[in-house]
Design a protein around this motif. Structure first.
Motif, PDB file in Angstrom:
ATOM      1  N   ALA A 266      27.463  31.094  49.345  1.00 33.17           N
ATOM      2  CA  ALA A 266      28.281  30.216  48.503  1.00 33.17           C
ATOM      3  C   ALA A 266      29.652  30.829  48.245  1.00 33.17           C
ATOM      4  O   ALA A 266      29.817  32.046  48.191  1.00 33.17           O
ATOM      5  CB  ALA A 266      27.581  29.953  47.183  1.00 33.17           C
ATOM      6  N   ALA A 267      30.630  29.948  48.063  1.00 35.38           N
ATOM      7  CA  ALA A 267      31.963  30.370  47.637  1.00 35.38           C
ATOM      8  C   ALA A 267      31.960  30.433  46.118  1.00 35.38           C
ATOM      9  O   ALA A 267      31.515  29.490  45.449  1.00 35.38           O
ATOM     10  CB  ALA A 267      33.008  29.388  48.132  1.00 35.38           C
ATOM     11  N   VAL A 268      32.439  31.535  45.573  1.00 33.63           N
ATOM     12  CA  VAL A 268      32.402  31.734  44.123  1.00 33.63           C
ATOM     13  C   VAL A 268      33.781  32.120  43.632  1.00 33.63           C
ATOM     14  O   VAL A 268      34.634  32.581  44.388  1.00 33.63           O
ATOM     15  CB  VAL A 268      31.373  32.822  43.744  1.00 33.63           C
ATOM     16  CG1 VAL A 268      29.969  32.401  44.152  1.00 33.63           C
ATOM     17  CG2 VAL A 268      31.741  34.164  44.386  1.00 33.63           C
ATOM     18  N   LYS A 269      33.989  31.930  42.337  1.00 35.00           N
ATOM     19  CA  LYS A 269      35.240  32.295  41.696  1.00 35.00           C
ATOM     20  C   LYS A 269      35.129  33.688  41.069  1.00 35.00           C
ATOM     21  O   LYS A 269      34.038  34.165  40.760  1.00 35.00           O
ATOM     22  CB  LYS A 269      35.607  31.271  40.610  1.00 35.00           C
ATOM     23  CG  LYS A 269      35.907  29.882  41.142  1.00 35.00           C
ATOM     24  CD  LYS A 269      37.191  29.884  41.963  1.00 35.00           C
ATOM     25  CE  LYS A 269      37.583  28.487  42.398  1.00 35.00           C
ATOM     26  NZ  LYS A 269      38.827  28.490  43.199  1.00 35.00           N
ATOM     27  N   LYS A 270      36.282  34.291  40.878  1.00 37.31           N
ATOM     28  CA  LYS A 270      36.328  35.611  40.252  1.00 37.31           C
ATOM     29  C   LYS A 270      35.690  35.544  38.870  1.00 37.31           C
ATOM     30  O   LYS A 270      35.948  34.623  38.093  1.00 37.31           O
ATOM     31  CB  LYS A 270      37.786  36.073  40.137  1.00 37.31           C
ATOM     32  CG  LYS A 270      37.941  37.421  39.456  1.00 37.31           C
ATOM     33  CD  LYS A 270      39.405  37.826  39.386  1.00 37.31           C
ATOM     34  CE  LYS A 270      39.565  39.164  38.663  1.00 37.31           C
ATOM     35  NZ  LYS A 270      40.984  39.586  38.595  1.00 37.31           N
ATOM     36  N   GLY A 271      34.840  36.525  38.556  1.00 42.66           N
ATOM     37  CA  GLY A 271      34.184  36.583  37.264  1.00 42.66           C
ATOM     38  C   GLY A 271      32.842  35.890  37.209  1.00 42.66           C
ATOM     39  O   GLY A 271      32.125  36.014  36.199  1.00 42.66           O
ATOM     40  N   THR A 272      32.473  35.157  38.269  1.00 39.18           N
ATOM     41  CA  THR A 272      31.168  34.483  38.277  1.00 39.18           C
ATOM     42  C   THR A 272      30.044  35.519  38.307  1.00 39.18           C
ATOM     43  O   THR A 272      30.066  36.451  39.121  1.00 39.18           O
ATOM     44  CB  THR A 272      31.050  33.562  39.502  1.00 39.18           C
ATOM     45  OG1 THR A 272      32.097  32.599  39.463  1.00 39.18           O
ATOM     46  CG2 THR A 272      29.700  32.863  39.524  1.00 39.18           C
ATOM     47  N   THR A 273      29.037  35.367  37.431  1.00 38.69           N
ATOM     48  CA  THR A 273      27.902  36.273  37.427  1.00 38.69           C
ATOM     49  C   THR A 273      26.997  35.951  38.607  1.00 38.69           C
ATOM     50  O   THR A 273      26.562  34.810  38.775  1.00 38.69           O
ATOM     51  CB  THR A 273      27.109  36.167  36.119  1.00 38.69           C
ATOM     52  OG1 THR A 273      27.956  36.557  35.032  1.00 38.69           O
ATOM     53  CG2 THR A 273      25.887  37.060  36.147  1.00 38.69           C
ATOM     54  N   LEU A 274      26.708  36.968  39.398  1.00 40.59           N
ATOM     55  CA  LEU A 274      25.903  36.779  40.612  1.00 40.59           C
ATOM     56  C   LEU A 274      24.495  37.352  40.455  1.00 40.59           C
ATOM     57  O   LEU A 274      23.532  36.758  40.933  1.00 40.59           O
ATOM     58  CB  LEU A 274      26.605  37.446  41.799  1.00 40.59           C
ATOM     59  CG  LEU A 274      28.047  37.008  42.049  1.00 40.59           C
ATOM     60  CD1 LEU A 274      28.667  37.808  43.191  1.00 40.59           C
ATOM     61  CD2 LEU A 274      28.116  35.521  42.363  1.00 40.59           C
ATOM     62  N   PHE A 275      24.379  38.495  39.812  1.00 39.28           N
ATOM     63  CA  PHE A 275      23.081  39.136  39.592  1.00 39.28           C
ATOM     64  C   PHE A 275      22.998  39.595  38.147  1.00 39.28           C
ATOM     65  O   PHE A 275      24.003  39.983  37.539  1.00 39.28           O
ATOM     66  CB  PHE A 275      22.899  40.355  40.505  1.00 39.28           C
ATOM     67  CG  PHE A 275      22.938  40.042  41.975  1.00 39.28           C
ATOM     68  CD1 PHE A 275      21.774  39.707  42.658  1.00 39.28           C
ATOM     69  CD2 PHE A 275      24.135  40.097  42.678  1.00 39.28           C
ATOM     70  CE1 PHE A 275      21.807  39.424  44.015  1.00 39.28           C
ATOM     71  CE2 PHE A 275      24.170  39.822  44.029  1.00 39.28           C
ATOM     72  CZ  PHE A 275      23.003  39.479  44.709  1.00 39.28           C
TER      73      PHE A 275
ATOM     74  N   PRO B  44      34.191  40.145  41.905  1.00 41.24           N
ATOM     75  CA  PRO B  44      35.464  40.791  41.563  1.00 41.24           C
ATOM     76  C   PRO B  44      36.683  39.979  41.966  1.00 41.24           C
ATOM     77  O   PRO B  44      37.794  40.277  41.539  1.00 41.24           O
ATOM     78  CB  PRO B  44      35.400  42.103  42.347  1.00 41.24           C
ATOM     79  CG  PRO B  44      34.522  41.804  43.516  1.00 41.24           C
ATOM     80  CD  PRO B  44      33.518  40.803  43.039  1.00 41.24           C
ATOM     81  N   PHE B  45      36.493  38.972  42.811  1.00 40.85           N
ATOM     82  CA  PHE B  45      37.584  38.099  43.247  1.00 40.85           C
ATOM     83  C   PHE B  45      36.987  36.826  43.827  1.00 40.85           C
ATOM     84  O   PHE B  45      35.768  36.735  44.026  1.00 40.85           O
ATOM     85  CB  PHE B  45      38.472  38.808  44.292  1.00 40.85           C
ATOM     86  CG  PHE B  45      37.700  39.503  45.384  1.00 40.85           C
ATOM     87  CD1 PHE B  45      37.120  38.791  46.433  1.00 40.85           C
ATOM     88  CD2 PHE B  45      37.539  40.883  45.356  1.00 40.85           C
ATOM     89  CE1 PHE B  45      36.399  39.432  47.418  1.00 40.85           C
ATOM     90  CE2 PHE B  45      36.826  41.544  46.344  1.00 40.85           C
ATOM     91  CZ  PHE B  45      36.250  40.811  47.379  1.00 40.85           C
ATOM     92  N   ASP B  46      37.838  35.827  44.048  1.00 40.47           N
ATOM     93  CA  ASP B  46      37.372  34.606  44.705  1.00 40.47           C
ATOM     94  C   ASP B  46      36.929  34.954  46.116  1.00 40.47           C
ATOM     95  O   ASP B  46      37.650  35.633  46.864  1.00 40.47           O
ATOM     96  CB  ASP B  46      38.494  33.569  44.777  1.00 40.47           C
ATOM     97  CG  ASP B  46      38.904  33.057  43.407  1.00 40.47           C
ATOM     98  OD1 ASP B  46      38.247  33.432  42.413  1.00 40.47           O
ATOM     99  OD2 ASP B  46      39.881  32.291  43.330  1.00 40.47           O
ATOM    100  N   GLY B  47      35.763  34.491  46.513  1.00 40.88           N
ATOM    101  CA  GLY B  47      35.290  34.813  47.851  1.00 40.88           C
ATOM    102  C   GLY B  47      33.972  34.138  48.172  1.00 40.88           C
ATOM    103  O   GLY B  47      33.474  33.299  47.419  1.00 40.88           O
TER     104      GLY B  47
END
Length: 387
Positions: A82-91, A176-179
């Motif tokens: 998935a494409a996520v935005k900076k600051g999104t909690t992943l784990f 840590p960044f959009d990616g």
């Protein structure tokens, strides 16, 4: 009888002479007329040369997401790829033990502050007594030392509290960044961060994106000589000179960017200079790891162009056939360059005034006289990029 015989011999001799004469007329060699060939003057115009290279795409930012604290993995809050935005909690790693450590650090800090307050009060009292010579200097020194020790304890406990808060923050692994995030490498409930940081996944920033390529030492020297001639420095190139990229399946070079880095040295092991370009990649059509074709535009030059089919080759190299002022075919050795609009650039060996044979090449040979017919040559594909 003799007269008749002589007459017969005369007639036979006359017939033989007639026959011989006829044979001589039939065997007379008549050379064929000179062949007709199509000739044209080379096209002379200003063209945009390109430097070709093979490059590979690389992410501007790529980070391995790791567990920096020990604990059981509690949540995976994204979909693989998935494409996520900076600051999104992943784990999320179980945070409760780290919340308790914050409470412990806060309690220790509160106790240290209380002791500091008491020691400060006692030190003030001892100062007052010592000024009236009621208390000894030793007692005052002891009060001062106790105060300073308690002050250090407060500072230590404040640092412990901050560390506990940091560790609690590590229980949430954020982008840590959009990616774009790869598939997860651990499962919910798995113990992570036991002995060393555990890799959970990797995140790549795809927009913008880098293209890395190399330039040969010879091309570097040629380009730097041209730069010096025109007073151009590296600062005039970085961030200003465009770079074009095409995938193996693309026609032409649809992706545009600019040069953003030039290495300060040539790699002695390969004899090449590392160069990097940066390109917009909002639609993520370019992926890290792709091998691509790279076009780097150079300064426009005046060029002499001929059709590719007019160029021949032998053991000594490339050549063209030209017709001189006496209509005799000559072979000219030439040095060729890239193509422009379907026409091949001639670097040396030909001028714009030469009559180049462009049609009937199989009928022409060096030293042969020909009948030239002037033809016009034009670009065959205006959209063709330089090759």
């Amino acid at each position: 009888m003799l007269a008749v015989f002589r007459t017969g011999r005369s007639v036979a001799a006359l017939g033989l002479l007639t026959l011989l004469g006829a044979c001589q007329q039939e065997n007379t060699y008549v050379p064929p007329p000179p062949p007709t060939v199509g000739v044209a003057n080379p096209i002379q115009k200003t063209v945009q040369p390109y430097l070709e290279a093979t490059g590979n795409m690389a992410a501007v930012n790529s980070v391995n997401l790791v567990a920096r604290v020990q604990g059981f993995l509690q949540e995976i809050d994204y979909k693989d790829g998935a494409a996520v935005k900076k600051g999104t909690t992943l784990f999320v790693i179980e945070p409760e033990p780290y919340k308790l450590k914050i409470d412990q650090a806060q309690a220790a800090l509160d106790g240290a502050k209380a002791q500091l307050l008491q020691s400060q009060t006692e030190f003030g009292r001892q100062q007052a007594l010592a000024s009236r010579q009621i208390s000894t200097q030793a007692t005052l020194d002891q009060a001062r030392a106790t105060r300073d020790l308690n002050q250090a304890t407060v500072e230590q406990d404040e640092a412990n509290l901050q560390q506990a808060q940091i560790n609690l923050g590590y229980t949430h692994v954020d982008a840590p960044f959009d990616g774009t995030v790869t598939q997860h490498l651990v499962s919910v409930g798995e113990l992570v961060g036991t002995n060393s940081p555990t890799q959970l996944a990797t995140i790549y920033q795809l927009d913008p994106i880098w293209v890395n390529f190399t330039i040969s030492e010879r091309d570097v020297q040629t380009i730097r000589a041209a730069m010096a001639k025109h007073g151009i420095t590296t600062a005039d190139i970085v961030g200003k000179v465009s770079v074009e990229v095409g995938l193996q399946t693309d026609h032409g070079f649809p992706y545009k960017g600019v040069i953003d880095y030039i290495a300060p040295n040539v790699d002695p092991s390969t004899g090449t200079l590392n160069v990097r370009g940066v390109l917009d990649n909002k639609e993520a059509r370019l992926l890290p790891g792709y091998y691509v074709r790279v076009h780097l535009p150079l300064r426009p030059v005046d060029a002499v162009l001929v059709p590719d089919e007019a160029i021949g080759a032998d053991q000594s190299g490339r050549y063209v056939l030209v017709v001189n002022a006496s209509n005799v075919v000559e072979q000219r050795k030439v040095t060729i360059g890239e193509t422009f609009d379907g026409m091949r650039r001639i670097l040396s060996g030909l001028t714009a005034k030469d009559k180049v044979i462009v049609a009937g090449l199989l009928q022409a040979a060096p030293g042969q006289k020909v009948v030239p017919q002037v033809q016009q040559i034009t670009a065959t594909d205006p959209d063709t990029e330089a090759k």
